[in-house]
Scaffold this active site. Structure first.
Site, PDB file in Angstrom:
ATOM      1  CG  PHE F  39      -1.910  -1.121   1.229  1.00 18.57           C
ATOM      2  CD1 PHE F  39      -3.057  -1.042   0.449  1.00 18.57           C
ATOM      3  CD2 PHE F  39      -1.691  -2.266   1.985  1.00 18.57           C
ATOM      4  CE1 PHE F  39      -3.974  -2.083   0.427  1.00 18.57           C
ATOM      5  CE2 PHE F  39      -2.602  -3.315   1.974  1.00 18.57           C
ATOM      6  CZ  PHE F  39      -3.743  -3.219   1.189  1.00 18.57           C
ATOM      7  CB  VAL F  76       0.894  -0.197   5.754  1.00 14.64           C
ATOM      8  CG1 VAL F  76       0.641   1.299   5.799  1.00 14.64           C
ATOM      9  CG2 VAL F  76      -0.415  -0.974   5.768  1.00 14.64           C
ATOM     10  CB  CYS F  77       4.593   2.669   2.236  1.00  9.73           C
ATOM     11  SG  CYS F  77       6.030   3.763   2.249  1.00  9.73           S
ATOM     12  CB  VAL F  78       7.092   2.983   7.483  1.00  8.05           C
ATOM     13  CG1 VAL F  78       8.370   3.102   6.674  1.00  8.05           C
ATOM     14  CG2 VAL F  78       7.236   3.765   8.777  1.00  8.05           C
ATOM     15  N   GLY F  81       2.546   6.185   5.152  1.00  7.21           N
ATOM     16  CA  GLY F  81       1.617   6.070   6.262  1.00  7.21           C
ATOM     17  C   GLY F  81       1.785   7.205   7.271  1.00  7.21           C
TER      18      GLY F  81
END
Lengths: 116, 99, 124, 99, 124, 116
Positions: F39, F76-78, F81
């Site tokens: 994501f 989920v891309c840190v 995010g």
């Protein structure tokens, strides 16, 4: 004049909130009144309380809180918010959450309604 | 009316849709990625010039500068305004945003 | 409230349905606005006209078919007018018979005039 | 390659951009709002038919049905496939998404 | 790692800068990808070519000017190639001299061929 | 075959996640392997833990969790995010948050990478 503002896009992804912010500052400096900023569609994400942008980038949460301190009313649509997870636990200020009737109210009480 | 265009004319129909809705005395503001319509030598120079025979067109200096467009690269007669100018235009015309 | 006191607000629906949520959330707003006894109208132009296409069946997508609400906007939710732009229909090969509900099909010039009479325009 | 188009051709440049990048043996899948390019009588019927002289075009049945387009309203030779067909096309061609 | 073992990935940048975040987050991904010793290339086509326009000054917007990173992508971040599509430049009235960094300007047909050689294409 | 999936748009606003979900189900039914779903951009919003869609609408959070139960890895891309407020406190599962290297990893280990 009285301006109502509708923001339909989320922070960072689109420029909408940046344009709205700059417009609002300029309007207030020119002596106009902002009746309120209504966040709809992905616009509700602008009031997510956990934004942590990189330090060399503008902090949209802070910019908006600063507007609020200057007396600008921020309104997060409850329905659009729930669908996207912007709810009591995640929004900057619980009191900002309200219904779509507030958007119509802005249209009624403002001389101009501007969409960003 | 004030027609606010915020998408690139190359990518979106917003610019041409807005043109279709412009009446006498209406004005257009190019902002965000919409400012590319005001660039000299681009594909939409003709459409913009023909619009300007009847309607005034403005573009926002903050957006123009961010995208590296110099004032000399902007099509003649497009007026470059700042946010205060934007506010003033909204006081004069009811706005409609095309995005 | 007298007609003159009512605020004229127009939804300008320019987006196709399902690819984005704009039209669904627009209709949710229309339904709420109807309750406030103002003069609310809705215009479909550009890809917005696709929202009115009849025969929508979203079962394979798993999405809600919100087009069922258009036919009751005027009677049940007090929307004043539903306008559809003739030129946008033509460009998309659609005819009045293709639409899911009765609407006022008007040309672009008449629509411009109606838009000029509004206090607020809400694009979706 | 498999060129996936998911924006409406009326609103976005995705469809025409994808056409520009199609080579011999490449195929196109119209999905989401991209399926409007496959509708008979629309503005892009000519462009699609000319593309189909060399390349196969598919559209996704779930998206077509959701938008109320009947099979009879789809331009001849555009093949209607389901998600399994979509998967199969991806196994045959490397995908590029135009949105 | 030998050249043959490297995975060929291409970013296909099709969006103008600042109106959306796509190009900024694309460049953030390029910078990370560069560290993994694969064969990463970047193509600018369509409105993506505007990202390379020189003289960007975002001070009035309050946004970060991420275009400063393009000139160091190859030397500092191990990106293999930066391609710019000739036809997209021309359509937008841009010349090589308008660009903020040195790039390989190639025509659409050559680009198609390069895209065909990739294992993965990442559109932004 | 092995498929890697990149999702760049948020839930409800765009159809991207719905298309990705249906594609993944069909791929698995056809015997293919999903190496992971990454994501990025607004796609990170798909893993916000507080989504509360109306009852007559699909619940995207549940659909994705269901995929996870079937063994599909969600990432989920840190960085994307954090910028948007999808962080430890707001994400569905903290373990899903990871770096952009994971997207490249998907490109390397998958026969096909598909963007939604």
């Amino acid at each position: 004049m009285k301006f109502g503002i509708l923001v339909k896009e989320g922070p960072y992804m689109h420029q909408a909130i940046d344009s709205a912010y700059n417009f609002i500052l300029a309007a207030m400096e020119s002596g106009h009144e902002i009746t309120g900023v209504f966040f709809y569609n992905d616009g509700v994400y602008n009031r997510c309380a956990t934004l942590e942008p990189p330090r060399d980038e503008r902090n949209i949460m802070k910019l908006l809180t600063e507007l609020e301190t200057k007396g600008v009313r921020l309104i997060v649509c409850v329905a659009a918010g729930k669908r996207r997870g912007i709810v009591n636990q995640t929004v900057c200020k619980v009191e900002e959450i309200s219904g779509l009737g507030q958007l119509l109210e802005l249209c009624i009480t403002s001389d101009r309604t501007i969409t960003f | 009316m004030l027609h606010i265009v915020k998408k690139s004319p190359y990518e979106s129909s917003a610019f041409s849709d807005a043109i279709n809705y412009m009446e006498q005395n209406d004005i257009m503001l190019l902002t965000e990625d919409g400012i590319y319509a005001a660039k000299k030598g681009g594909k939409f120079e003709g459409a913009l010039k023909s619009l300007m025979q009847k309607n005034a067109v403005y573009c926002l200096v903050a957006d123009v500068k961010a995208r590296g467009i110099q004032e000399s690269e902007i099509i003649e007669n497009v007026k470059v305004i700042d946010y205060k100018g934007f506010v003033e235009k909204v006081t004069e015309h009811n706005p409609m945003t095309w995005s | 409230m007298s007609e003159q006191e009512k605020t004229k607000v127009m939804f300008v629906c320019r987006t196709a349905p399902y690819g984005t949520i704009y039209e669904q959330e627009a209709i949710e707003a229309m339904v709420m606005f109807g309750a406030y006894e103002q003069d609310i109208s809705v215009t479909f132009t550009g890809d917005g006209v696709f929202s009115l296409k009849k025969g929508q069946d979203t079962s394979l997508l798993g999405k809600k078919n919100f087009s069922m609400t258009y036919p009751i906007l005027i009677d049940d939710f007090e929307i004043s007018h539903i306008y559809v732009e003739k030129e946008s229909l033509e460009e998309r090969g659609l005819m009045e018979d293709d639409l899911a509900t009765e609407v006022e099909i008007i040309d672009r010039n008449s629509l411009k005039q109606k838009m000029g009479e509004m206090k607020a325009l809400l694009p979706f």
